[in-house]
Design a protein around this motif. Structure first.
Motif: not given
Length: 533
Positions: A25-28, A93-97, A102-105, A133-135
């Motif tokens: 799922p999309k991360p917060a 100011s986004l969390p890394a995941p 979003e960059a991949a999107g 993201v899982a990592a």
């Protein structure tokens, strides 16, 4: 209840059903990281860990699986994805995941807009995204679960890295709700000898302990979970030379779209490049790349094939494949609008700069260069392109045959070019009015369709001794390769993973057998479709 899809790898089996987990799922987007620099630094570390894990897996396998895993590892280590995600952390100011997501999107959107082969690579980016993201989250990535007994795998779709790592002794069959006959899943399933059905709507909703799969007929039905499967034959072996049993030569070439693709193709034994898609050089560019930038990018792709033949396709863009620096405006039907070579008619300087960069990259790397234009409809368009290419110092010039009008006028086109290459993916779309990305009409994009084969035969007959290649994924189907050769095709160009299977099948037949198969295939299938002449 029996379901129907598109059979892409033959075989009839039954066994227990195992569902592959869906994408993450999309991360917060919250909470806001307290240390943005440290948060951004996590992305490169996670991407490197994913690339290392994929590279380690690649070293443990060989052949098709290795080349696919190496390509996915190269994508995970792409600095462009990492840099884009880091900017989102620092700038928004986004969390890394969430930043990676979003960059991949953004990359996936660009690929999907490009259409065709590049659109299919969006699934690869989603796979890399989920692994990074899982990592970052410290959780297991989605994908194929560990199998302890032979099973039928069911999924929405499968990433190439997942398919490449499958054990044919444990995977009885593959069934996906999405995908099509030209997807990586289809190609890899054939290479692994695993029966497969794609574009099987509703299969995830089947509630049964097992499934019966017919990869030839494209059907899937509920079963009790008992394993029923014939013994599998050994994986094909190929010595890297495309020829029939009687010595008749059929060049086996590779389709590539990046330096990673080219390296994988060279490792797989490709005799050259039959289709170099140059769009990768333009996709993320805010302005047109300079000739020097293009030359460097092309040379990186061509260098593994020094001294070998390569066919470079000029930019295939348009309103259906938008580029940031090339505004085309809106069109009521972009697939039928200004795209491919048509873009160059009003912007010939764009084509001239690309041809100059291609010629310079070929001279630098020592390849045997040919160029071809996409989306050519008439002999006059072919002549216009040939004149400009030869003015740039390129001696061998051809065009893509992917519009039915070009196939019907092939004799006139051959008068002004040195070769043609049939892009069966787009040609099928236009012949059957069926979007190759839409699962509901995937069966119409089956390259065995008699109308498509008849056009291939017409073009080959018009060639009068000049080379005729196929660079669509029809060339990746080992069962179709002898038919195409029998119709008069002189070279086949496909993804690296399909080369060995196609090469092994061709080695078992002579030219007369190929001709007999092509006649029989056309007659039998044409009668069934009501198209017999």
């Amino acid at each position: 209840m029996q379901l129907s899809g598109v059979g892409v790898s033959p075989g009839r089996v039954a066994g227990p059903r195992v569902v592959v987990a869906a994408d993450l799922p999309k991360p917060a987007s919250e909470p806001v990281p307290s240390d943005l620099a440290a948060e951004a630094g996590k992305i490169g570390q996670a991407a490197a860990a994913v690339a290392t894990a994929l590279s380690d897996r690649a070293r443990s396998v060989s052949g098709d699986a290795r080349s696919v895993l190496e390509t996915t590892a190269a994508m995970a280590s792409d600095p462009a994805l990492t840099a884009s995600a880091e900017k989102l952390v620092l700038g928004r100011s986004l969390p890394a995941p969430r930043a990676v997501w979003e960059a991949a999107g953004e990359f996936m959107t660009a690929l999907q807009a490009a259409g065709g082969y590049l659109a299919e690579r969006a699934r690869d980016v989603a796979d890399v995204r989920d692994r990074i993201v899982a990592a970052l989250l410290g959780v297991a990535p989605p994908g194929v679960p560990e199998l302890t007994s032979p099973s039928v795998l069911v999924a929405r779709d499968l990433a190439p890295a997942d398919t490449a790592g499958l054990d044919p002794d444990l995977v009885l069959a593959l069934v996906t709700e999405e995908g099509g006959p030209t997807s990586h899943t289809a190609i890899l399933a054939r290479a692994l000898g695993i029966p497969a059905v794609v574009a099987c709507a509703g299969v995830l909703g089947l509630d049964s302990p097992g499934l019966a799969v017919d990869g030839s007929a494209g059907t899937v039905a509920p079963a009790d979970g008992t394993v029923r499967a014939p013994a599998r034959t050994a994986r094909p072996e190929w010595d890297g030379v495309g020829r029939l049993a009687d010595g008749h030569r059929v060049k086996l070439l590779a389709n590539v779209g990046s330096a990673a693709d080219a390296s994988a193709a060279a490792a797989a034994g490709a005799e050259g490049i039959g289709l170099f898609r140059t769009e990768f050089c333009y996709l993320s560019a805010a302005s047109e790349p300079t000739e020097a930038e293009q030359r460097a990018a092309y040379a990186a792709v061509l260098s593994p094939f020094a001294g070998k033949p390569v066919v470079v396709r000029t930019l295939d863009a348009g309103s259906d494949k938008p580029l940031a620096f090339l505004p085309m405006g809106e069109e009521p039907n972009p697939a039928l609008g200004v795209r491919g070579l048509r873009v160059a008619f009003d912007r010939p300087e764009l084509l001239d700069r690309q041809l100059s960069a291609i010629a310079a990259a070929a001279a630098e790397t020592g390849v045997e260069l040919s160029v071809m234009a996409p989306m050519v409809a008439t002999a006059a368009e072919a002549a216009w392109f040939a004149d400009r290419a030869r003015a740039a110092g390129i001696a061998r010039v051809g065009v893509m045959i992917e519009i039915p009008a070009a196939a019907l006028c092939a004799a006139s086109i051959f008068e002004v070019v040195d070769f043609v290459s049939l892009g069966t993916n787009d040609l099928a779309q236009y012949v059957f009015a069926a979007d190759r990305q839409l699962g509901a009409v995937a069966a119409l994009n089956d390259p065995h369709q008699p109308a498509l084969l008849r056009l291939v035969g017409m073009v080959a007959e018009a060639a009068a001794g000049k080379p005729v290649g196929v660079c669509g994924e029809a060339a990746a189907d080992p069962s179709l390769a002898p038919v195409l050769v029998g119709l008069g095709v002189t070279s086949l160009s496909t993804n690296a993973v399909a080369l060995a299977g196609v090469g092994a099948v061709l080695r078992e037949v002579d030219l007369e057998t190929c001709r007999v198969r092509s006649r029989r295939d056309l007659r039998g299938r044409a009668r069934a479709a009501g198209l017999a002449g």
